[in-house]
Design a protein around this motif. Structure first.
Motif, PDB file in Angstrom:
ATOM      1  N   ARG A   1      34.376  32.099  33.957  1.00 49.93           N
ATOM      2  CA  ARG A   1      35.794  31.581  34.528  1.00 49.93           C
ATOM      3  C   ARG A   1      36.559  31.508  33.375  1.00 49.93           C
ATOM      4  O   ARG A   1      36.440  31.734  32.211  1.00 49.93           O
ATOM      5  N   ASN A   2      37.985  31.750  33.751  1.00 48.02           N
ATOM      6  CA  ASN A   2      39.214  31.809  32.837  1.00 48.02           C
ATOM      7  C   ASN A   2      40.086  31.045  33.685  1.00 48.02           C
ATOM      8  O   ASN A   2      40.485  31.115  34.872  1.00 48.02           O
ATOM      9  N   SER A   3      40.920  30.197  32.901  1.00 43.45           N
ATOM     10  CA  SER A   3      41.956  29.429  33.435  1.00 43.45           C
ATOM     11  C   SER A   3      43.251  29.465  32.480  1.00 43.45           C
ATOM     12  O   SER A   3      43.099  29.796  31.281  1.00 43.45           O
ATOM     13  N   PHE A   4      44.519  29.495  33.172  1.00 41.64           N
ATOM     14  CA  PHE A   4      45.731  29.652  32.229  1.00 41.64           C
ATOM     15  C   PHE A   4      46.712  28.784  32.835  1.00 41.64           C
ATOM     16  O   PHE A   4      46.712  28.797  34.198  1.00 41.64           O
TER      17      PHE A   4
ATOM     18  N   VAL B   1      44.687  37.924  35.724  1.00 44.80           N
ATOM     19  CA  VAL B   1      43.652  38.119  36.350  1.00 44.80           C
ATOM     20  C   VAL B   1      42.888  39.108  36.453  1.00 44.80           C
ATOM     21  O   VAL B   1      41.623  39.576  36.439  1.00 44.80           O
ATOM     22  N   ARG B   2      43.779  40.415  36.706  1.00 44.27           N
ATOM     23  CA  ARG B   2      43.283  41.873  36.913  1.00 44.27           C
ATOM     24  C   ARG B   2      42.797  41.886  35.511  1.00 44.27           C
ATOM     25  O   ARG B   2      41.464  42.764  35.315  1.00 44.27           O
ATOM     26  N   ASP B   3      43.200  41.767  34.364  1.00 42.74           N
ATOM     27  CA  ASP B   3      42.703  42.170  33.155  1.00 42.74           C
ATOM     28  C   ASP B   3      41.266  41.440  32.913  1.00 42.74           C
ATOM     29  O   ASP B   3      40.387  41.881  32.179  1.00 42.74           O
ATOM     30  N   HIS B   4      41.399  40.077  33.153  1.00 45.44           N
ATOM     31  CA  HIS B   4      39.908  39.233  32.921  1.00 45.44           C
ATOM     32  C   HIS B   4      38.788  39.803  33.821  1.00 45.44           C
ATOM     33  O   HIS B   4      37.941  40.030  33.308  1.00 45.44           O
ATOM     34  N   LEU B   5      39.240  40.089  35.118  1.00 45.55           N
ATOM     35  CA  LEU B   5      38.119  40.777  36.007  1.00 45.55           C
ATOM     36  C   LEU B   5      37.723  42.033  35.358  1.00 45.55           C
ATOM     37  O   LEU B   5      36.595  42.599  35.328  1.00 45.55           O
ATOM     38  N   ALA B   6      38.552  42.857  34.781  1.00 45.61           N
ATOM     39  CA  ALA B   6      38.245  44.347  34.345  1.00 45.61           C
ATOM     40  C   ALA B   6      37.316  44.132  33.071  1.00 45.61           C
ATOM     41  O   ALA B   6      36.472  44.716  32.776  1.00 45.61           O
ATOM     42  N   ASP B   7      37.649  43.023  32.184  1.00 44.36           N
ATOM     43  CA  ASP B   7      36.835  42.656  30.976  1.00 44.36           C
ATOM     44  C   ASP B   7      35.582  42.456  31.412  1.00 44.36           C
ATOM     45  O   ASP B   7      34.721  42.456  30.553  1.00 44.36           O
ATOM     46  N   TRP B   8      35.311  41.838  32.652  1.00 48.14           N
ATOM     47  CA  TRP B   8      34.246  41.172  32.995  1.00 48.14           C
ATOM     48  C   TRP B   8      33.470  42.157  34.021  1.00 48.14           C
ATOM     49  O   TRP B   8      32.303  41.913  34.370  1.00 48.14           O
ATOM     50  N   GLY B   9      33.962  43.520  33.922  1.00 43.90           N
ATOM     51  CA  GLY B   9      33.100  44.515  34.424  1.00 43.90           C
ATOM     52  C   GLY B   9      33.502  44.961  35.878  1.00 43.90           C
ATOM     53  O   GLY B   9      32.920  45.960  36.523  1.00 43.90           O
ATOM     54  N   HIS B  10      34.606  44.494  36.615  1.00 46.86           N
ATOM     55  CA  HIS B  10      34.968  44.624  37.698  1.00 46.86           C
ATOM     56  C   HIS B  10      35.769  46.039  37.784  1.00 46.86           C
ATOM     57  O   HIS B  10      36.695  46.267  36.743  1.00 46.86           O
ATOM     58  N   SER B  11      35.416  46.994  38.512  1.00 49.48           N
ATOM     59  CA  SER B  11      36.144  48.311  38.426  1.00 49.48           C
ATOM     60  C   SER B  11      37.545  48.215  38.946  1.00 49.48           C
ATOM     61  O   SER B  11      37.681  47.481  39.940  1.00 49.48           O
ATOM     62  N   ALA B  12      38.472  49.069  38.458  1.00 50.34           N
ATOM     63  CA  ALA B  12      39.839  49.004  38.587  1.00 50.34           C
ATOM     64  C   ALA B  12      39.975  49.592  40.220  1.00 50.34           C
ATOM     65  O   ALA B  12      40.840  49.346  41.073  1.00 50.34           O
ATOM     66  N   ASP B  13      39.022  50.467  40.855  1.00 53.59           N
ATOM     67  CA  ASP B  13      39.063  51.026  42.163  1.00 53.59           C
ATOM     68  C   ASP B  13      38.210  50.095  43.216  1.00 53.59           C
ATOM     69  O   ASP B  13      38.247  50.258  44.082  1.00 53.59           O
ATOM     70  N   ASP B  14      37.883  48.846  42.702  1.00 51.75           N
ATOM     71  CA  ASP B  14      37.071  48.069  43.652  1.00 51.75           C
ATOM     72  C   ASP B  14      38.005  47.266  44.552  1.00 51.75           C
ATOM     73  O   ASP B  14      38.980  46.601  44.259  1.00 51.75           O
TER      74      ASP B  14
ATOM     75  N   VAL C   1      43.809  40.078  43.217  1.00 54.66           N
ATOM     76  CA  VAL C   1      45.109  40.204  42.648  1.00 54.66           C
ATOM     77  C   VAL C   1      46.081  39.894  43.829  1.00 54.66           C
ATOM     78  O   VAL C   1      47.036  39.220  43.553  1.00 54.66           O
ATOM     79  N   LEU C   2      45.704  40.193  45.098  1.00 56.35           N
ATOM     80  CA  LEU C   2      46.837  40.205  46.036  1.00 56.35           C
ATOM     81  C   LEU C   2      46.746  38.655  46.555  1.00 56.35           C
ATOM     82  O   LEU C   2      47.881  37.852  46.567  1.00 56.35           O
ATOM     83  N   LEU C   3      45.814  38.024  46.416  1.00 57.38           N
ATOM     84  CA  LEU C   3      45.783  36.625  46.740  1.00 57.38           C
ATOM     85  C   LEU C   3      46.245  35.663  45.769  1.00 57.38           C
ATOM     86  O   LEU C   3      46.803  34.553  46.090  1.00 57.38           O
ATOM     87  N   VAL C   4      45.872  36.049  44.515  1.00 49.31           N
ATOM     88  CA  VAL C   4      46.525  35.499  43.293  1.00 49.31           C
ATOM     89  C   VAL C   4      48.119  35.428  43.451  1.00 49.31           C
ATOM     90  O   VAL C   4      48.827  34.563  43.222  1.00 49.31           O
ATOM     91  N   SER C   5      48.609  36.406  43.582  1.00 46.61           N
ATOM     92  CA  SER C   5      50.212  36.814  43.680  1.00 46.61           C
ATOM     93  C   SER C   5      50.592  35.766  44.874  1.00 46.61           C
ATOM     94  O   SER C   5      51.666  35.096  44.697  1.00 46.61           O
TER      95      SER C   5
END
Length: 135
Positions: A4-7, A23-36, A43-47
């Motif tokens: 979990r990360n919050s800011f 959010v994209r960077d945190h998820l990528a750091d946690w192993g989520h693929s950029a093409d997932d 990312v869309l819902l965060v936006s």
């Protein structure tokens, strides 16, 4: 593993893009693929939720908070909190209207979403996005 990360960000239109990137960077750091596709949905819902906090949050509010939690099954839980007490609602939108579709996106993409009241501290709008291949 659950991560979990919050800011907190300033209540300013430029913060919406920053929220997406963080959010994209945190998820990528946690192993989520950029093409997932699930990452793109998160990312869309965060936006959308950050945009609502910026546009509809109380004028006296200087910041809003974004939190993302990556759950063990690959799904993501998103939270956007602000000091407003008005609960967002999905409303009918005419074809000619330029705004008002954000919660329709949230409703159609998220497995579940809702609002938690935080008393005098406002509210948190949350959404759960399933891992790719989950329903």
């Amino acid at each position: 593993m659950v991560r979990r990360n919050s800011f907190r960000l300033p209540r300013h239109p430029a913060s919406v893009g920053l929220a997406r990137r963080r959010v994209r960077d945190h998820l990528a750091d946690w192993g989520h693929s950029a093409d997932d596709p699930a990452l793109a949905d998160v990312v869309l819902l965060v936006s959308e939720l950050a945009t609502n906090a910026v546009r509809h949050g109380p004028l006296f509010e200087r910041e809003f908070e974004v939190a993302v939690t990556a759950l063990a099954d690959g799904s993501c839980f998103i939270e956007v909190s602000d000091g407003g007490v008005a609960e967002p609602r999905v409303r009918p939108v005419a074809d000619w209207e330029e705004t008002g579709r954000g919660l329709h996106l949230v409703e159609n993409i998220a497995v579940a979403w809702g609002v938690w009241g935080r008393g005098r501290y406002g509210k948190t709008v949350w959404a759960l996005v399933a891992a790719t291949g989950s329903s």
